[in-house]
Design a protein around this motif. Sequence first.
Motif, PDB file in Angstrom:
ATOM      1  N   ALA A 189      31.721 -13.407  49.033  1.00 34.27           N
ATOM      2  CA  ALA A 189      32.670 -14.271  49.737  1.00 34.27           C
ATOM      3  C   ALA A 189      32.885 -13.743  51.143  1.00 34.27           C
ATOM      4  O   ALA A 189      32.857 -12.531  51.379  1.00 34.27           O
ATOM      5  N   VAL A 190      33.084 -14.663  52.083  1.00 35.48           N
ATOM      6  CA  VAL A 190      33.377 -14.311  53.461  1.00 35.48           C
ATOM      7  C   VAL A 190      34.527 -15.186  53.941  1.00 35.48           C
ATOM      8  O   VAL A 190      34.919 -16.145  53.266  1.00 35.48           O
ATOM      9  N   ALA A 192      35.888 -17.760  56.935  1.00 32.41           N
ATOM     10  CA  ALA A 192      35.293 -18.684  57.902  1.00 32.41           C
ATOM     11  C   ALA A 192      35.500 -18.208  59.325  1.00 32.41           C
ATOM     12  O   ALA A 192      36.631 -17.970  59.748  1.00 32.41           O
ATOM     13  N   ASP A 193      34.386 -18.057  60.063  1.00 31.24           N
ATOM     14  CA  ASP A 193      34.470 -17.764  61.485  1.00 31.24           C
ATOM     15  C   ASP A 193      34.454 -19.082  62.259  1.00 31.24           C
ATOM     16  O   ASP A 193      34.515 -20.165  61.671  1.00 31.24           O
ATOM     17  N   SER A 194      34.357 -19.021  63.572  1.00 30.80           N
ATOM     18  CA  SER A 194      34.439 -20.237  64.370  1.00 30.80           C
ATOM     19  C   SER A 194      33.289 -21.195  64.073  1.00 30.80           C
ATOM     20  O   SER A 194      33.472 -22.420  64.068  1.00 30.80           O
ATOM     21  N   ASP A 195      32.094 -20.663  63.807  1.00 30.89           N
ATOM     22  CA  ASP A 195      30.942 -21.518  63.515  1.00 30.89           C
ATOM     23  C   ASP A 195      31.130 -22.252  62.189  1.00 30.89           C
ATOM     24  O   ASP A 195      30.903 -23.465  62.084  1.00 30.89           O
ATOM     25  N   LEU A 196      31.575 -21.522  61.160  1.00 20.94           N
ATOM     26  CA  LEU A 196      31.814 -22.144  59.852  1.00 20.94           C
ATOM     27  C   LEU A 196      32.984 -23.115  59.920  1.00 20.94           C
ATOM     28  O   LEU A 196      32.972 -24.154  59.262  1.00 20.94           O
ATOM     29  N   GLU A 203      39.852 -24.447  58.105  1.00 20.65           N
ATOM     30  CA  GLU A 203      40.617 -23.595  59.008  1.00 20.65           C
ATOM     31  C   GLU A 203      39.936 -22.237  59.137  1.00 20.65           C
ATOM     32  O   GLU A 203      39.327 -21.737  58.189  1.00 20.65           O
ATOM     33  N   GLU A 204      40.033 -21.644  60.312  1.00 29.86           N
ATOM     34  CA  GLU A 204      39.462 -20.312  60.504  1.00 29.86           C
ATOM     35  C   GLU A 204      40.135 -19.331  59.550  1.00 29.86           C
ATOM     36  O   GLU A 204      41.350 -19.356  59.364  1.00 29.86           O
ATOM     37  N   GLY A 205      39.323 -18.500  58.916  1.00 33.00           N
ATOM     38  CA  GLY A 205      39.846 -17.554  57.940  1.00 33.00           C
ATOM     39  C   GLY A 205      39.865 -18.076  56.523  1.00 33.00           C
ATOM     40  O   GLY A 205      40.228 -17.347  55.600  1.00 33.00           O
ATOM     41  N   SER A 206      39.457 -19.342  56.309  1.00 30.80           N
ATOM     42  CA  SER A 206      39.407 -19.897  54.952  1.00 30.80           C
ATOM     43  C   SER A 206      38.332 -19.170  54.134  1.00 30.80           C
ATOM     44  O   SER A 206      37.310 -18.751  54.676  1.00 30.80           O
TER      45      SER A 206
END
Length: 249
Positions: A189-190, A192-196, A203-206
Motif C-alpha cells: 500500500a502507498v 496517493a501523491d500528486s500524480d495518483l 485526495e492526496e494522501g488517500s
Amino acid sequence: MAELLPLSPVPLYTQLKDLLRERILDGTYAPHSRMPSENELGKAFDVSRITVRQALGDLQKEGLIFKIHGKGTFVAKPKAFQNVSTLQGLAESMTQMGYEVINRLRSLRHVPANALVAARLQVEEGSLVTEIRRVRLINREPVSLEITWLPHAVGEKLEKADLVTRDIFLLLENDCGIALGHADLAIDAVLADSDLTQALEVEEGSPIMRIERLTHTADGTPLDFEHLYYRGDAFQYRLRIDRQKGAKA
C-alpha cells in the motif's frame, strides 16, 4: 418507519447503524444517492445528533458511506473485484461480470530502463524499453493507474494498437503472437501523491493498493513488468488459498 427501542440493551447508535446498513444493502438508499442529513435522521428516529453521528461514523468506517465537505453524506458504490487465481487482464476479467472497462491512454514512450525495470525484464540498465501509462475506468469511474514496461522490440509493435479498449495481455497474445505463461505478484500500500491524485481523482494522501506484477512468456522469459495502483475505496483483489495437504502441526 422502523422504530428504535430505547429500553433495549443494544445502544441506540448501534440500532440506528444496523437499520441504516440494512437499507443501504437492500437498495433503499441507492449507491451514490445522498443520505438524509443528521437533523433529518435525528427527527425521523427521535434520537440526538450525537447518536446519529456515531452511527454514520461507524458506517463510514465500514466503507458503506462517504462524506463530501459542504454537500453531505452519500452511499458508497459496492467495490468491483477481480479474482487472481488465473492470469487475466482487467477488462478480460471484469467484462465477464458485466462491467464496462475503458482506458485513458496517458502516454506511450520509449525510455531508458532504470535499475528496477532492467532487473525485472533482464535487460541492460539504460537500454530502451517501452513505457505505457493508462488510467483504467470501470463503468466510467477511474479505478487504477497502470504503468507497464515492455522490451523495446515488443513495445514498438503496440504503438498503433487499440490501447483504449483492449487489455495489453490480449494484444501481446493476439497481435504479437506471444504465448503468456505465469506472473509473479507483490502487493503493498502507498499514499496517493500528486500524480495518483490527478489520475484516480482521489485526495492526496488517500490509501492506494499497489501491485507489482511481472508476467512471463510460456517459456519463462520476463516480458511485461507493471506497477498497478488501485483505489482502495473502489476495488478489491480476491484470491483463493488452499491449505497444503499433509501439513503438520
